[in-house]
Motif scaffolding. Structure first.
Motif, short mmCIF file in Angstrom:
data_model
loop_
_atom_site.label_atom_id
_atom_site.label_comp_id
_atom_site.label_asym_id
_atom_site.label_seq_id
_atom_site.Cartn_x
_atom_site.Cartn_y
_atom_site.Cartn_z
N ILE A 19 5.15 0.01 23.45
CA ILE A 19 3.74 -0.15 23.81
C ILE A 19 2.95 1.08 23.39
O ILE A 19 3.51 2.12 23.09
N GLY A 20 1.64 0.93 23.38
CA GLY A 20 0.77 2.05 23.06
C GLY A 20 -0.59 1.54 22.65
O GLY A 20 -0.81 0.33 22.53
N GLY A 21 -1.50 2.42 22.46
CA GLY A 21 -2.85 2.05 22.05
C GLY A 21 -2.88 1.55 20.61
O GLY A 21 -1.91 1.66 19.86
N ALA A 22 -4.02 1.01 20.25
CA ALA A 22 -4.21 0.51 18.88
C ALA A 22 -4.11 1.68 17.89
O ALA A 22 -4.56 2.79 18.18
N SER B 136 3.58 -4.12 21.41
CA SER B 136 2.33 -4.61 21.98
C SER B 136 1.35 -3.47 22.22
O SER B 136 1.75 -2.38 22.62
N ASN B 137 0.08 -3.76 22.01
CA ASN B 137 -0.96 -2.83 22.41
C ASN B 137 -1.09 -2.84 23.92
O ASN B 137 -0.88 -3.86 24.57
N GLU B 138 -1.46 -1.70 24.48
CA GLU B 138 -1.83 -1.62 25.89
C GLU B 138 -3.29 -2.04 25.98
O GLU B 138 -4.14 -1.51 25.28
N LEU B 139 -3.56 -2.98 26.86
CA LEU B 139 -4.92 -3.53 26.95
C LEU B 139 -5.63 -3.19 28.25
O LEU B 139 -6.81 -3.47 28.39
#
Length: 128
Positions: free
Chosen positions: A5-8, A79-82
């Motif tokens: 996971i992580g930001g864009a 996955s992006n973190e949303l």
């Protein structure tokens, strides 16, 4: 299973390729993957966009974690973190954000490894 996971634009896909010796042909873009591909591919990136597409198409996500553990236990999901920032005004966008968070939370609980990538650097959150 492994969850990254992580930001864009933080280098999650490249990190996964290096860390787990993945080739591009072993990775599938969630924007393009259908429901069943999740249970066959070695790695799916843009998992959040796979969920968004599924919400629009009316896919049933109930039991997805259990099915993944049975049919594709070595899967690497990216996955992006949303959940950070301003709460979206549109109802669909709020549902999408919440659904993605809840699914990723369940997957993280069952994954053997969870990694957060920031600026291309991975931080292991879980290594069971």
């Amino acid at each position: 299973m492994k969850l990254i996971i992580g930001g864009a634009f933080q280098g999650k896909k490249e990190y996964a390729k290096q860390q787990f010796s993945l080739q591009e042909d072993q990775m599938r873009d969630g924007k393009e993957a259908d429901f069943e591909e999740l249970f066959r591919v070695p790695c799916l990136y843009h998992f959040h966009e796979w969920i968004q597409k599924g919400l629009k198409l009316g896919w049933d996500f109930d039991g997805i974690t259990e099915r993944l553990l049975q049919e594709n236990p070595e899967l690497i999901l990216i996955s992006n973190e949303l959940g950070y920032g301003v709460v979206p005004m549109e109802a669909f966008d709020r549902t999408y954000r919440e659904t993605t968070g809840r699914i990723c939370t369940k997957i993280a609980a069952e994954s053997q490894m969870v990694i957060r990538v920031v600026c291309g650097m991975g931080m292991v959150i879980k290594n069971a």
